[in-house]
Design an enzyme around this catalytic site. Structure first.
Site, short mmCIF file in Angstrom:
data_model
loop_
_atom_site.label_atom_id
_atom_site.label_comp_id
_atom_site.label_asym_id
_atom_site.label_seq_id
_atom_site.Cartn_x
_atom_site.Cartn_y
_atom_site.Cartn_z
N ASP A 200 14.48 31.62 3.38
CA ASP A 200 15.44 30.52 3.42
C ASP A 200 14.56 29.29 3.30
O ASP A 200 13.84 28.94 4.24
CB ASP A 200 16.20 30.49 4.74
N HIS A 201 14.57 28.66 2.14
CA HIS A 201 13.53 27.65 1.90
C HIS A 201 13.64 26.45 2.85
O HIS A 201 12.70 25.70 3.01
CB HIS A 201 13.50 27.22 0.43
N HIS A 263 21.18 27.99 5.07
CA HIS A 263 20.40 26.80 5.45
C HIS A 263 20.98 26.09 6.68
O HIS A 263 20.26 25.76 7.62
CB HIS A 263 20.37 25.79 4.28
C1 BG6 Z 1 19.80 26.15 -2.76
C2 BG6 Z 1 21.20 26.15 -3.29
O1 BG6 Z 1 19.60 27.21 -1.87
O2 BG6 Z 1 19.55 24.93 -2.08
C3 BG6 Z 1 21.45 24.97 -4.19
O3 BG6 Z 1 21.43 27.34 -4.01
C4 BG6 Z 1 21.08 23.69 -3.49
O4 BG6 Z 1 22.81 24.93 -4.60
C5 BG6 Z 1 19.68 23.78 -2.89
O5 BG6 Z 1 21.15 22.63 -4.42
C6 BG6 Z 1 19.36 22.58 -2.05
O6 BG6 Z 1 18.02 22.61 -1.68
P1 BG6 Z 1 17.24 21.28 -1.30
O7 BG6 Z 1 15.89 21.77 -0.89
O8 BG6 Z 1 17.24 20.43 -2.54
O9 BG6 Z 1 18.01 20.65 -0.20
#
Ligand code: BG6
Length: 512
Positions: A200-201, A263
């Site tokens: 989960d980045h 997230h």
């Molecule tokens: C991803 C989603 O996991 O996270 C995208 O699939 C989203 O739809 C993105 O835009 C958002 O990531 P960040 O790091 O830009 O907040």
């Protein structure tokens, strides 16, 4: 400078930051994520000398691509997407160790070829190399890849040793509770849990990791971190972008699956969990699971705990943009939500009676993610809100992105000969204190998986606990189709239904 030197929390997470010789195999090598995030992450780790001296990158995909061409694609990806420019001396170290294997994900012979390729790397090097498989494909082929990794023996390479085979699994992790359970069962039939890294980045973001430091390395917050002092928590994950070219994926997903289940729920868990007994991965993950399990099932009735909506046409950053239903690849009758808001009740000793409000959406007014913790007001016997006293409840806001930092809203006397008050913001900004070119989430996560540190990854039971909460919402929404779907203008802060969710509790969303 190594990231450990910049941020003390990194020191605490693992005993050492060195990975053994490793080969990272990316399934889905010609995909978007590989170009945008994974290859730039590997490059930046190489740039910072954080990769092991013997590091190899292998792309795996259906398309036949010669090694030389794959290196060219990787270099292009770095030029376009890396936070740092492509430097020849760094690339010259990486390029000769970059290769490609073509094959079908459900083709056992392709995995035999991959195993032979890894054998050849080891033979040339003259020592064992830890395999790290990164599954970054569409979810339909997760299971065949995992099974083939098992059947080919790749999954059990060096099993039980520190450099045992490891697997990173990209999102989406299932599309509901049943499919997440089925995916966990497939994974667990092939890999032991310590080999598995569900990504989960958001957990790789500096500010998300900093939540634990703020909560547990400072003594001023913890005594206040409960129902006696906190009145509510708002978590906003707002995006300015629309679905762009990802309509096909998004139609099958929607905001709840794409952003909330993973997230946003991780942000809830880190904000609300009990102090772990140590900084070991399992200790932290145990607390997160306990917290997720304490969240009460949502009221899905008409004036319940959830709201959903789709964006209509509007203005974003000064530009006219189309509504969701007019975007490329979107069914004009689509019942996929681009915005979701939830009101969570956590039924434990610490949080009972403190609502957690969550919202996320695309095409909102501004890209901003924040966690805002609002404290109870003092008794109004001395300073009561009115003409002279402009007062606000104290709020501690963790700004996850952009402009990463933390703000505390406190009430202050306006200088002058009479006592008048005004809320002011005390701020800490990463940019001004630490500089702006910090590592991207994927750099940290790929490095941690190489090291075998699962702290910033999701455990199987964690993902199921989160799905358990979200799955019933999806069932109700799917049964209702477009009925009850609200709309909001692109560039606004979302639908009125989400405002009503808070108005019922005599509250309103903060302007982040
Ligand atoms: C991803 C989603 O996991 O996270 C995208 O699939 C989203 O739809 C993105 O835009 C958002 O990531 P960040 O790091 O830009 O907040």
């Amino acid at each position: 400078m190594a990231d450990t030197a910049r941020h003390p929390f990194l020191q605490g997470l693992s005993k050492h930051r060195g990975a053994p010789p490793t080969v990272v195999v990316i399934f889905g090598a010609s995909g978007d994520l590989t170009a945008r995030k994974l290859i730039p992450a590997v490059y930046n780790l190489a740039h910072d000398n954080l990769l092991p001296a013997d590091f190899f990158l292998v792309g795996f995909g259906r398309k036949a691509i010669p090694d030389e061409e794959f290196r060219g694609l990787a270099a292009d990806a770095i030029k376009e997407f890396s936070r740092r420019e492509l430097k020849t001396d760094v690339w010259d170290r990486l390029a000769p160790h970059t290769s490609y294997v073509a094959g079908g994900y459900d083709e056992p012979a392709a995995f035999t070829r991959l195993a032979a390729h890894l054998d050849a790397i080891e033979k040339q090097l003259g020592r064992a190399v830890q395999p790290l498989f990164y599954i970054s494909t569409p979810p339909t082929v997760f299971a065949p890849i995992i099974r083939n990794l098992g059947a080919s023996g790749l999954a059990s390479r060096y099993l039980g040793q520190p450099h045992q085979a490891k697997v990173i699994i990209e999102k989406p992790f299932g599309r509901d509770l049943d499919s997440a359970r089925a995916l966990n069962a497939t994974i667990q039939s092939v890999f032991a849990e310590p080999q598995v890294f569900r990504i989960d980045h958001y957990l790789g973001k500096e500010t998300v990791q900093d939540l634990l430091v703020q909560r547990f390395a400072n003594s001023i917050f913890e005594p206040l971190w409960n129902r006696n002092f906190i009145s509510s928590v708002q978590i906003t994950v707002a995006e300015e972008v629309g679905v762009g070219t990802r309509g096909g994926y998004y139609e099958q997903s929607g905001c709840l699956r794409d952003m909330i289940q993973n997230h946003t729920m991780q942000l809830v868990a880190l904000t609300a969990m009990e102090p772990p007994v140590s900084l070991e991965a399992e200790a932290i993950r145990d607390e997160k699971v306990k917290l997720l399990r304490a969240i009460q099932p949502l009221n899905l009735g008409p004036s319940g705990d959830v709201a959903r909506a789709q964006y209509g046409a509007g203005m974003v950053a000064g530009k006219q943009v189309p509504g969701y239903l007019a975007e490329e690849g979107i069914n004009p009758e689509s019942a996929t939500e681009t915005y979701a808001a939830l009101r969570l009740s956590i039924n434990n000793w610490r949080w009972q009676g403190v609502p957690f409000y969550l919202r996320s959406g695309k095409r909102l007014a501004r890209r901003v993610s924040e966690i805002a913790v609002t404290f109870r007001r003092p008794p109004g016997t001395l300073f009561a809100e009115g003409d002279k006293f402009d007062l606000s409840a104290n709020t501690l806001a963790f700004q996850i992105q952009p402009d990463e930092g933390m703000h505390l809203v406190v009430n202050t006397k306006i200088p002058g000969l009479e006592t008048r008050t005004q809320p002011v913001k005390m701020s800490f900004r990463y940019r001004t204190t630490f500089g702006s070119n910090t590592a991207e989430a994927y750099e940290r996560l790929v490095l941690d998986a190489m090291i075998g540190d699962g702290t910033l990854f999701i455990r199987g039971d964690e993902t199921e606990a989160s799905w358990k909460l979200c799955s019933p919402v999806l069932e109700v929404w799917e049964a209702a189709g477009r009925e009850g779907m609200q709309s909001y203008a692109a560039g606004s802060w979302g639908p009125t239904g989400a405002d009503a969710l808070l108005a019922r509790d005599q509250r309103a969303w903060r302007q982040p």
